[in-house]
Design an enzyme around this catalytic site. Structure first.
Site, PDB file in Angstrom:
ATOM      1  CD  GLU A 285      -2.906  -1.118   2.529  1.00 37.55           C
ATOM      2  OE1 GLU A 285      -4.049  -0.739   2.395  1.00 37.55           O
ATOM      3  OE2 GLU A 285      -2.594  -1.440   3.553  1.00 37.55           O
TER       4      GLU A 285
ATOM      5  CE  LYS B  96      -6.499   1.295   2.457  1.00 39.06           C
ATOM      6  NZ  LYS B  96      -5.678   0.755   3.661  1.00 39.06           N
TER       7      LYS B  96
END
Length: 119
Positions: free
Chosen positions: A21, A98
């Site tokens: 990420e 997200k």
């Protein structure tokens, strides 16, 4: 209390706990709802007496694209701080979505919502 809403603001950031990420980044979607008195701006028809949502959007994107954090809770807190930096804003509700969270199951969205106000 009156409200200004900015919904669906998209920006790419490198937030998350996993190394991938941080390296690859992903899109985040931000919604904010500001509580404030809009009467002065409305009475004078003057943008300088309200929150300029274009400038706010730029400031919020700067946070999302800026320094990485592990948690979207932390990101939401930083975004709320930006909203409350304008002393006319009495409260801020911030949701950070997200949509590409690393979850190994089908899902529509992951989001955190916080509400902050002045005492």
């Amino acid at each position: 209390m009156d409200r200004i809403e900015l919904r669906g603001l998209r920006a790419r950031g490198n937030h998350g706990v996993l190394p991938a990420e941080r390296e690859l980044g992903q899109e985040f979607v931000v919604d904010v709802v500001l509580g404030l008195d809009l009467r002065p701006a409305a009475e004078k028809d003057d943008v300088s007496l309200t929150v300029h949502y274009g400038e706010l959007a730029t400031s919020l994107v700067d946070v999302v694209t800026g320094e990485p954090v592990d948690l979207i809770e932390t990101l939401a807190e930083r975004l709320a701080d930006v909203c409350l930096a304008d002393l006319r804003v009495r409260s801020a509700e911030v949701t950070v979505h997200k949509p590409a969270a690393p979850i190994p199951h089908p899902f529509a969205d992951v989001a955190v919502t916080i509400f902050r106000s002045r005492g």
